[in-house]
Design a protein around this motif. Structure first.
Motif, PDB file in Angstrom:
ATOM      1  N   ILE A 189      37.277  43.716  47.169  1.00 39.83           N
ATOM      2  CA  ILE A 189      38.330  42.778  47.555  1.00 39.83           C
ATOM      3  C   ILE A 189      37.715  41.823  48.569  1.00 39.83           C
ATOM      4  CG2 ILE A 189      40.554  42.512  48.708  1.00 39.83           C
ATOM      5  CD1 ILE A 189      39.683  45.794  46.994  1.00 39.83           C
ATOM      6  N   TYR A 190      37.715  40.530  48.253  1.00 35.77           N
ATOM      7  CA  TYR A 190      37.011  39.547  49.075  1.00 35.77           C
ATOM      8  C   TYR A 190      37.980  38.580  49.737  1.00 35.77           C
ATOM      9  CZ  TYR A 190      34.121  35.474  50.215  1.00 35.77           C
ATOM     10  OH  TYR A 190      33.529  34.414  50.866  1.00 35.77           O
ATOM     11  N   THR A 191      37.797  38.354  51.046  1.00 28.43           N
ATOM     12  CA  THR A 191      38.634  37.380  51.755  1.00 28.43           C
ATOM     13  C   THR A 191      38.043  35.991  51.571  1.00 28.43           C
ATOM     14  OG1 THR A 191      37.430  37.692  53.844  1.00 28.43           O
ATOM     15  CG2 THR A 191      39.363  39.083  53.466  1.00 28.43           C
ATOM     16  N   SER A 192      38.546  35.284  50.602  1.00 26.30           N
ATOM     17  CA  SER A 192      38.089  33.946  50.260  1.00 26.30           C
ATOM     18  C   SER A 192      38.975  32.913  50.957  1.00 26.30           C
ATOM     19  CB  SER A 192      38.114  33.782  48.735  1.00 26.30           C
ATOM     20  OG  SER A 192      37.525  32.565  48.337  1.00 26.30           O
ATOM     21  N   PHE A 193      38.990  31.694  50.441  1.00 26.78           N
ATOM     22  CA  PHE A 193      39.781  30.642  51.069  1.00 26.78           C
ATOM     23  C   PHE A 193      40.494  29.819  50.012  1.00 26.78           C
ATOM     24  CE2 PHE A 193      40.638  26.706  53.444  1.00 26.78           C
ATOM     25  CZ  PHE A 193      41.180  27.248  54.598  1.00 26.78           C
TER      26      PHE A 193
ATOM     27  N   ALA B 102      29.484  37.660  38.947  1.00 30.78           N
ATOM     28  CA  ALA B 102      28.253  37.942  38.209  1.00 30.78           C
ATOM     29  C   ALA B 102      27.823  39.402  38.314  1.00 30.78           C
ATOM     30  CB  ALA B 102      27.135  37.033  38.706  1.00 30.78           C
ATOM     31  N   THR B 103      28.334  40.136  39.302  1.00 32.74           N
ATOM     32  CA  THR B 103      27.964  41.547  39.432  1.00 32.74           C
ATOM     33  C   THR B 103      28.560  42.406  38.323  1.00 32.74           C
ATOM     34  OG1 THR B 103      29.882  42.130  40.820  1.00 32.74           O
ATOM     35  CG2 THR B 103      27.879  41.344  41.951  1.00 32.74           C
ATOM     36  N   GLY B 104      29.657  41.951  37.719  1.00 32.93           N
ATOM     37  CA  GLY B 104      30.357  42.775  36.735  1.00 32.93           C
ATOM     38  C   GLY B 104      31.273  43.806  37.350  1.00 32.93           C
ATOM     39  N   ILE B 105      31.298  43.893  38.675  1.00 30.45           N
ATOM     40  CA  ILE B 105      32.191  44.825  39.377  1.00 30.45           C
ATOM     41  C   ILE B 105      33.593  44.219  39.413  1.00 30.45           C
ATOM     42  CG2 ILE B 105      32.660  45.959  41.584  1.00 30.45           C
ATOM     43  CD1 ILE B 105      29.636  45.754  42.174  1.00 30.45           C
ATOM     44  N   PRO B 106      34.644  45.001  39.164  1.00 27.24           N
ATOM     45  CA  PRO B 106      36.001  44.471  39.312  1.00 27.24           C
ATOM     46  C   PRO B 106      36.210  43.905  40.721  1.00 27.24           C
ATOM     47  CG  PRO B 106      36.055  46.600  38.221  1.00 27.24           C
ATOM     48  CD  PRO B 106      34.649  46.406  38.693  1.00 27.24           C
ATOM     49  N   CYS B 107      36.725  42.691  40.791  1.00 29.55           N
ATOM     50  CA  CYS B 107      36.919  42.020  42.075  1.00 29.55           C
ATOM     51  C   CYS B 107      38.338  41.486  42.193  1.00 29.55           C
ATOM     52  CB  CYS B 107      35.940  40.853  42.238  1.00 29.55           C
ATOM     53  SG  CYS B 107      34.208  41.313  42.304  1.00 29.55           S
ATOM     54  N   THR B 108      38.782  41.348  43.420  1.00 27.33           N
ATOM     55  CA  THR B 108      40.036  40.654  43.719  1.00 27.33           C
ATOM     56  C   THR B 108      39.729  39.630  44.793  1.00 27.33           C
ATOM     57  OG1 THR B 108      41.284  42.683  43.303  1.00 27.33           O
ATOM     58  CG2 THR B 108      42.433  40.899  44.446  1.00 27.33           C
ATOM     59  N   PHE B 109      40.146  38.389  44.552  1.00 24.05           N
ATOM     60  CA  PHE B 109      39.899  37.328  45.514  1.00 24.05           C
ATOM     61  C   PHE B 109      41.197  36.985  46.243  1.00 24.05           C
ATOM     62  CE2 PHE B 109      36.577  36.016  42.222  1.00 24.05           C
ATOM     63  CZ  PHE B 109      35.612  36.821  42.806  1.00 24.05           C
ATOM     64  N   LEU B 110      41.185  37.190  47.553  1.00 21.45           N
ATOM     65  CA  LEU B 110      42.325  36.856  48.394  1.00 21.45           C
ATOM     66  C   LEU B 110      42.027  35.513  49.050  1.00 21.45           C
ATOM     67  CD1 LEU B 110      42.854  40.342  50.091  1.00 21.45           C
ATOM     68  CD2 LEU B 110      44.032  39.418  48.074  1.00 21.45           C
TER      69      LEU B 110
ATOM     70  N   VAL C   4      45.486  44.959  52.760  1.00 23.14           N
ATOM     71  CA  VAL C   4      45.776  46.395  52.783  1.00 23.14           C
ATOM     72  C   VAL C   4      46.567  46.798  51.543  1.00 23.14           C
ATOM     73  CG1 VAL C   4      47.079  48.188  54.003  1.00 23.14           C
ATOM     74  CG2 VAL C   4      45.608  46.597  55.277  1.00 23.14           C
ATOM     75  N   ALA C   5      47.502  45.959  51.118  1.00 22.03           N
ATOM     76  CA  ALA C   5      48.288  46.263  49.918  1.00 22.03           C
ATOM     77  C   ALA C   5      47.401  46.355  48.684  1.00 22.03           C
ATOM     78  CB  ALA C   5      49.370  45.204  49.718  1.00 22.03           C
ATOM     79  N   VAL C   6      46.429  45.470  48.576  1.00 21.71           N
ATOM     80  CA  VAL C   6      45.519  45.504  47.431  1.00 21.71           C
ATOM     81  C   VAL C   6      44.589  46.705  47.515  1.00 21.71           C
ATOM     82  CG1 VAL C   6      43.636  44.286  46.272  1.00 21.71           C
ATOM     83  CG2 VAL C   6      45.652  43.020  47.033  1.00 21.71           C
ATOM     84  N   LEU C   7      44.085  46.992  48.705  1.00 24.16           N
ATOM     85  CA  LEU C   7      43.176  48.124  48.881  1.00 24.16           C
ATOM     86  C   LEU C   7      43.837  49.449  48.527  1.00 24.16           C
ATOM     87  CD1 LEU C   7      41.467  47.158  52.258  1.00 24.16           C
ATOM     88  CD2 LEU C   7      40.243  47.657  50.136  1.00 24.16           C
ATOM     89  N   THR C   8      45.121  49.566  48.786  1.00 23.64           N
ATOM     90  CA  THR C   8      45.812  50.841  48.590  1.00 23.64           C
ATOM     91  C   THR C   8      46.700  50.858  47.353  1.00 23.64           C
ATOM     92  OG1 THR C   8      47.604  50.109  50.059  1.00 23.64           O
ATOM     93  CG2 THR C   8      45.795  51.348  51.060  1.00 23.64           C
ATOM     94  N   GLY C   9      46.761  49.731  46.630  1.00 27.18           N
ATOM     95  CA  GLY C   9      47.607  49.648  45.449  1.00 27.18           C
ATOM     96  C   GLY C   9      46.815  49.776  44.168  1.00 27.18           C
ATOM     97  N   SER C  10      47.427  49.361  43.076  1.00 28.11           N
ATOM     98  CA  SER C  10      46.765  49.445  41.771  1.00 28.11           C
ATOM     99  C   SER C  10      47.074  48.191  40.956  1.00 28.11           C
ATOM    100  CB  SER C  10      47.236  50.682  41.004  1.00 28.11           C
ATOM    101  OG  SER C  10      48.643  50.639  40.783  1.00 28.11           O
ATOM    102  N   GLY C  11      46.237  47.931  39.959  1.00 27.74           N
ATOM    103  CA  GLY C  11      46.454  46.816  39.051  1.00 27.74           C
ATOM    104  C   GLY C  11      46.027  45.467  39.579  1.00 27.74           C
ATOM    105  N   HIS C  12      45.163  45.437  40.605  1.00 27.25           N
ATOM    106  CA  HIS C  12      44.762  44.169  41.209  1.00 27.25           C
ATOM    107  C   HIS C  12      43.359  43.718  40.784  1.00 27.25           C
ATOM    108  CE1 HIS C  12      48.288  44.388  43.743  1.00 27.25           C
ATOM    109  NE2 HIS C  12      47.920  45.578  44.190  1.00 27.25           N
ATOM    110  N   GLU C  13      42.722  44.484  39.926  1.00 28.57           N
ATOM    111  CA  GLU C  13      41.356  44.154  39.532  1.00 28.57           C
ATOM    112  C   GLU C  13      41.302  42.792  38.823  1.00 28.57           C
ATOM    113  OE1 GLU C  13      42.892  46.957  38.967  1.00 28.57           O
ATOM    114  OE2 GLU C  13      41.665  48.616  39.767  1.00 28.57           O
ATOM    115  N   ASN C  14      40.277  42.022  39.177  1.00 31.62           N
ATOM    116  CA  ASN C  14      39.986  40.733  38.543  1.00 31.62           C
ATOM    117  C   ASN C  14      41.156  39.753  38.615  1.00 31.62           C
ATOM    118  OD1 ASN C  14      37.374  41.676  37.775  1.00 31.62           O
ATOM    119  ND2 ASN C  14      38.326  42.797  36.091  1.00 31.62           N
TER     120      ASN C  14
END
Length: 313
Positions: free
Chosen positions: A102-106, A130-138, A183-193
């Protein structure tokens, strides 16, 4: 599940850790900092604290080992240093096999955004994809607290708000809301990509911010549109360097080069940050905090800062 927060000794990271401990057992949380001794209070609560420095890649493999979800808090550097720091961290995350980042973007993050910081966030997002790892951009908008704590007192003291943003608008957001969303994303589900645009409840121009500043400060504030050249001249007079030279700290009264700040104002003026979203409410179940609410929260601080500066001058 192991959840890790990078940059945990910073303001965002410490607050995220506090909120995470309201829903996690201490043994489920890992905090990483280049200054682990500053997190002794969390260690005493049973949280694992690890040393990790984005400028020293050899420290990162052990820092990121055995982690399921990780909050990658962007560094506060600008330019080549930040790109290198983020690149070091992302390479280590891939080696460590972290499950979800989970990345704190802008807001408006894109390599095409004229704001230097926003284009850097866009480049970091591309590296993460590019890593192929599931990510969430905040994609956090500009913090309302920055307006209330730093911009407003100076505007009240001088009676002027000079900016090259014109009538461009931005959805100022509370840092507290951004931390709660993370915190909601870190502890929740269904936020990948997924990408979440974290904004306040309305788009505001800096002219409107100046009006609110005058209202809460009890002093007139003149809104002065200016050109980019005039804004550069303003920063030049303060001794702010235009560009970053090397990797050392910025020599000047403001911790950013004027090139970064003027490019931000250009992007705001040209509409790159005019994004309004319901994502905060979607993630945390309540409406986002407004700039007016932040001014109410900091009204005493604003008036005290103005009084102190007036005495100093």
């Amino acid at each position: 599940m192991k959840i890790l927060v990078t940059g945990a000794s910073g303001q965002f990271g410490r607050r995220a850790a506090d909120l995470l401990l309201e829903v996690l057992e201490p043994g489920e949380l890992v905090l990483v900092s280049r200054r682990p001794e500053s997190l002794a209070d969390f260690a005493r609560r049973g949280v694992e604290v690890r040393a990790g420095d984005f400028d020293q890649p050899h420290t990162l493999d052990s820092a990121f080992a055995g982690i399921d979800r990780l909050l990658l808090i962007s560094t506060d550097s600008v330019g080549a240093k930040r790109r290198r720091q983020h690149g070091n961290a992302i390479a280590a995350l891939k080696r460590a096999g972290v499950g979800h980042i989970i990345y704190t973007s802008f807001i408006g993050a894109s390599v095409d955004n004229p704001a230097i910081s926003a284009s850097e966030h866009g480049a970091t997002e591309a590296l993460l994809r590019a890593t192929g790892i599931p990510c969430t951009f905040l994609r956090d908008s500009q913090y309302s607290e920055a307006i209330a704590q730093f911009v407003a007192p100076d505007a009240l003291l001088t009676g002027r708000w000079m900016t090259a943003t014109g009538e461009g608008q931005i959805g100022l957001v509370s840092r507290e809301d951004c931390v709660a969303c993370a915190v909601a994303v870190l502890t929740g589900s269904g936020h990948e990509n997924k990408v979440y645009n974290l904004t306040g409840p309305q788009l505001l121009s800096y002219r409107q911010c100046a009006q609110l500043t005058a209202e809460y400060g009890g002093r007139p504030v003149e809104y002065i549109p200016c050109s980019e050249e005039q804004k550069y001249a303003f920063f030049d007079a303060l001794g702010v360097p235009r560009r970053i030279e090397g990797d050392g700290p910025i020599a000047g009264p403001i911790p950013w080069p004027s090139e970064e700040m003027v490019s931000f104002e250009r992007a705001l003026r040209e509409g790159y940050f005019a994004v309004l979203s319901d994502d905060v409410k979607t993630l945390i179940g309540r409406p986002p905090i407004s700039l007016r609410q932040i001014f109410e929260q900091y009204s005493a601080t604003i008036q005290a800062a103005v009084a102190a500066q007036s005495v100093a001058h």
